[in-house]
Design a protein around this motif. Sequence first.
Motif, PDB file in Angstrom:
ATOM      1  N   GLY A 146      -7.517 -16.952  -2.865  1.00  0.00           N
ATOM      2  CA  GLY A 146      -6.524 -16.022  -3.399  1.00  0.00           C
ATOM      3  C   GLY A 146      -5.225 -16.648  -3.847  1.00  0.00           C
ATOM      4  N   SER A 147      -4.152 -15.897  -3.651  1.00  0.00           N
ATOM      5  CA  SER A 147      -2.836 -16.308  -4.125  1.00  0.00           C
ATOM      6  C   SER A 147      -1.809 -16.150  -3.014  1.00  0.00           C
ATOM      7  N   GLU A 148      -0.627 -16.692  -3.268  1.00  0.00           N
ATOM      8  CA  GLU A 148       0.484 -16.589  -2.321  1.00  0.00           C
ATOM      9  C   GLU A 148       1.751 -16.224  -3.083  1.00  0.00           C
ATOM     10  N   PRO A 149       2.718 -15.598  -2.422  1.00  0.00           N
ATOM     11  CA  PRO A 149       3.940 -15.170  -3.120  1.00  0.00           C
ATOM     12  C   PRO A 149       4.658 -16.329  -3.789  1.00  0.00           C
ATOM     13  N   LEU A 150       5.158 -16.052  -4.980  1.00  0.00           N
ATOM     14  CA  LEU A 150       5.956 -17.033  -5.715  1.00  0.00           C
ATOM     15  C   LEU A 150       7.430 -16.737  -5.435  1.00  0.00           C
ATOM     16  N   ILE A 151       8.083 -17.651  -4.743  1.00  0.00           N
ATOM     17  CA  ILE A 151       9.470 -17.462  -4.324  1.00  0.00           C
ATOM     18  C   ILE A 151      10.365 -18.448  -5.057  1.00  0.00           C
ATOM     19  N   LEU A 152      11.528 -17.985  -5.508  1.00  0.00           N
ATOM     20  CA  LEU A 152      12.498 -18.883  -6.135  1.00  0.00           C
ATOM     21  C   LEU A 152      12.928 -19.953  -5.138  1.00  0.00           C
ATOM     22  N   ASP A 153      13.169 -21.165  -5.636  1.00  0.00           N
ATOM     23  CA  ASP A 153      13.520 -22.293  -4.771  1.00  0.00           C
ATOM     24  C   ASP A 153      14.689 -21.955  -3.856  1.00  0.00           C
ATOM     25  N   GLY A 154      14.499 -22.213  -2.564  1.00  0.00           N
ATOM     26  CA  GLY A 154      15.563 -22.046  -1.580  1.00  0.00           C
ATOM     27  C   GLY A 154      15.678 -20.659  -0.988  1.00  0.00           C
ATOM     28  N   LEU A 155      15.073 -19.660  -1.623  1.00  0.00           N
ATOM     29  CA  LEU A 155      15.240 -18.292  -1.141  1.00  0.00           C
ATOM     30  C   LEU A 155      14.397 -18.002   0.090  1.00  0.00           C
ATOM     31  N   ASP A 156      13.415 -18.857   0.363  1.00  0.00           N
ATOM     32  CA  ASP A 156      12.588 -18.648   1.550  1.00  0.00           C
ATOM     33  C   ASP A 156      13.351 -18.925   2.839  1.00  0.00           C
ATOM     34  N   ARG A 157      14.552 -19.465   2.703  1.00  0.00           N
ATOM     35  CA  ARG A 157      15.370 -19.748   3.904  1.00  0.00           C
ATOM     36  C   ARG A 157      16.265 -18.566   4.279  1.00  0.00           C
ATOM     37  N   LEU A 158      16.306 -17.541   3.443  1.00  0.00           N
ATOM     38  CA  LEU A 158      17.134 -16.371   3.724  1.00  0.00           C
ATOM     39  C   LEU A 158      16.372 -15.381   4.596  1.00  0.00           C
ATOM     40  N   PRO A 159      17.070 -14.548   5.373  1.00  0.00           N
ATOM     41  CA  PRO A 159      16.390 -13.618   6.287  1.00  0.00           C
ATOM     42  C   PRO A 159      15.439 -12.676   5.555  1.00  0.00           C
ATOM     43  N   ASN A 160      14.218 -12.522   6.080  1.00  0.00           N
ATOM     44  CA  ASN A 160      13.206 -11.667   5.445  1.00  0.00           C
ATOM     45  C   ASN A 160      13.661 -10.218   5.315  1.00  0.00           C
ATOM     46  N   GLU A 161      14.462  -9.758   6.282  1.00  0.00           N
ATOM     47  CA  GLU A 161      14.881  -8.356   6.233  1.00  0.00           C
ATOM     48  C   GLU A 161      15.947  -8.115   5.156  1.00  0.00           C
ATOM     49  N   ASP A 162      16.508  -9.196   4.601  1.00  0.00           N
ATOM     50  CA  ASP A 162      17.525  -9.076   3.550  1.00  0.00           C
ATOM     51  C   ASP A 162      16.986  -9.433   2.168  1.00  0.00           C
ATOM     52  N   VAL A 163      16.300 -10.546   2.095  1.00  0.00           N
ATOM     53  CA  VAL A 163      15.758 -11.041   0.823  1.00  0.00           C
ATOM     54  C   VAL A 163      14.269 -11.272   1.034  1.00  0.00           C
ATOM     55  N   MET A 164      13.451 -10.442   0.403  1.00  0.00           N
ATOM     56  CA  MET A 164      12.016 -10.450   0.688  1.00  0.00           C
ATOM     57  C   MET A 164      11.201 -10.448  -0.589  1.00  0.00           C
ATOM     58  N   HIS A 165      10.002 -10.986  -0.510  1.00  0.00           N
ATOM     59  CA  HIS A 165       9.050 -10.847  -1.610  1.00  0.00           C
ATOM     60  C   HIS A 165       8.446  -9.454  -1.535  1.00  0.00           C
ATOM     61  N   LEU A 202       0.847  -1.199   0.000  1.00  0.00           N
ATOM     62  CA  LEU A 202       0.000   0.000   0.000  1.00  0.00           C
ATOM     63  C   LEU A 202       0.885   1.252   0.000  1.00  0.00           C
ATOM     64  N   ILE A 203       1.613   1.427  -1.092  1.00  0.00           N
ATOM     65  CA  ILE A 203       2.569   2.524  -1.236  1.00  0.00           C
ATOM     66  C   ILE A 203       1.823   3.810  -1.589  1.00  0.00           C
ATOM     67  N   GLU A 204       2.165   4.877  -0.909  1.00  0.00           N
ATOM     68  CA  GLU A 204       1.532   6.166  -1.212  1.00  0.00           C
ATOM     69  C   GLU A 204       1.802   6.564  -2.663  1.00  0.00           C
ATOM     70  N   LEU A 249       6.609  -2.989   2.456  1.00  0.00           N
ATOM     71  CA  LEU A 249       6.456  -1.941   3.466  1.00  0.00           C
ATOM     72  C   LEU A 249       6.834  -2.419   4.864  1.00  0.00           C
ATOM     73  N   PHE A 250       6.653  -3.719   5.132  1.00  0.00           N
ATOM     74  CA  PHE A 250       7.033  -4.249   6.440  1.00  0.00           C
ATOM     75  C   PHE A 250       8.549  -4.241   6.639  1.00  0.00           C
ATOM     76  N   GLU A 251       9.283  -4.375   5.546  1.00  0.00           N
ATOM     77  CA  GLU A 251      10.739  -4.469   5.627  1.00  0.00           C
ATOM     78  C   GLU A 251      11.438  -3.217   5.105  1.00  0.00           C
ATOM     79  N   LYS A 252      10.695  -2.191   4.777  1.00  0.00           N
ATOM     80  CA  LYS A 252      11.272  -1.018   4.132  1.00  0.00           C
ATOM     81  C   LYS A 252      12.342  -0.357   4.996  1.00  0.00           C
TER      82      LYS A 252
END
Length: 439
Positions: free
Chosen positions: A159-178, A48-50, A183-186
Motif C-alpha cells: 500500500g501507501s503511507e501519508p505524504l508529509i511536508l518535511d519537518g512537519l512530522d515533528r509537530l504534535p499530532n493533535e495540532d498538525v495532522m495528516h 471513515l466519515i459518515e 477521525l482520531f484527532e477530530k
Amino acid sequence: MENKLYDLIGIGIGPFNLGMAALLDQTDEIDAIFFEKTPEFVWHPGMLIETMDLQVPFLADLVTFADPKSPYTFMNYLHEHDRMFPFFFHRHFEVPRQEYNHYLQWVAKQLEGLYFGNTVVDVIDKKEADVPHYEIVVEETSTGRKKYYQARHIVMGTGSEPLILDGLDRLPNEDVMHSSRYLFEKDHLLKAKHVTIVGSGQSALEVFLDLLEEQERDTEMKLSLFTRSGGLFQLDTAKFAQEMFTPEFVDYFHKLSLDQRKGALDNLGPLRKGIDPDTLTRLYTKLYHRTAAMKDSRVHIQPMTEIEGIEATEDGYLLQCRQWQEEVEYTYPTDKVVLATGYKPHFPDWFLPRFKDDIEWEEEGIYKVSRDYQLCFNDDRQHHFFTLTDLVHSHGAGATNLGLSVIRNIHIINTIAEKEIYRNQKNTTFQQFSAEDYK
C-alpha cells in the motif's frame, strides 16, 4: 521453518490482496497465505466519515469483475445483511465508505490463510535452490517470535503511507495532522477556534465538509482551506474518459516508452486527482444557503497557494504561504492544521537492500514491471515477485483503481497457474488507443 512450499505468499492485506485471497478461495489451483502487520482488517479508519462515499460504483468490489457468481461480491454482502431493498431504494451507485469497510471486514472474516498481527521482516531470494523460491521471515507482533515460510512466488501489496511536508512530522499530532488521522484527532480539532485544511483533493474536501457540519454547532469556529492547485477542480467522470480504466488502455499504456507514459500521465491528471462532482456540489450548495443573508466570514478558501512551512507560536501556528501566480508570500495564523497532502508508495525496510541490485530499473527510482505485474529481474527466473505497489508509471492512472485491481489479480493468478483460471474481459471500449494496426 515450515517445510511446506506455498505457491504464493502475499505481503500486506489491503483491498488488493484481500481481493486476491477471495478469488483464490474459489479455486484449488494455487496454495496461498497472506500476512499483515495490523491486528485486524480496517480500511482507512481515520477517514471513515459518515455520509462520504467511494468514488467508484459498487461493481468495483473485490471480485465481481472476475467472478460475479462469487460469494464475496458486494451484492451478496447486501443480501446476507438484509440490505438489498434499502440499497435498491437508495438508488445510488457509490458505496458509503463505512459500509465498504464493513464489507471488506465481512470478507476477511470468512477467508482462511489471512494472518493479521504478523509482519514480514525479510524476504530472502533462494534462487540457487533445487526449486528456486523465496524464504519469508515473519515476526509475530504480540510476541516478537519469528517464523520462516517458503513460497514459489511473492505478491507485495504494502500500500501507501501519508505524504508529509518535511519537518512537519515533528509537530504534535493533535495540532498538525495528516488527513489519514482525521477521525482520531477530530475531538482536538473541535476545541479549536480556527482549523485550516491544506490540500486540493477528495480527502481535503471531505474533511472540510465534515467540519462545516460541525461549525454549524459552534458559531465561533473558523475554517480555512488552502490548495496549491489552480482551483477546486472536479474529477473527470465522463464516460469516454472512464475508458482509461479498462484493460485495453492498460495494454496500450504499458507498451509506451517511459517518457511517453510520463506525458500520458500528465494528460490524465483530471482522472487521477480531481474531486467527485457530488462532493463539490454539496460544498457549493451548503455555502450558498449559508450566505443567503450575509457573507460568512468563518469560511476562507484560497487556491493557488503553497504552504512552504509551519511555525509554532504561543497562540497556535503560522503558515508560511506563497500565492504562486502572484508570487506573493505571507503568513497566516491558525490553531490546528489538517494536511490532506496525499500518499506515497510504502516499501518494507527489507525491499531495496535485498533486491535493488537484482531488479531492472527504467531510471533511478523507477523499477521496471511486466504487463502481468512482475518485477523484472536481471535473470530469467521462474519464481516471480509480483507487486501491487507503485504501478502508476508502468500501468497508468488506473493503478490504484478498485475495479482494475480485480483485473490485475486475474493476470497474476493466471500467470502463477500457467493457465486461465479467470477470464480477462475483452473488447470493453468503444475507443481504439493504438494505431499499430495501420502501420
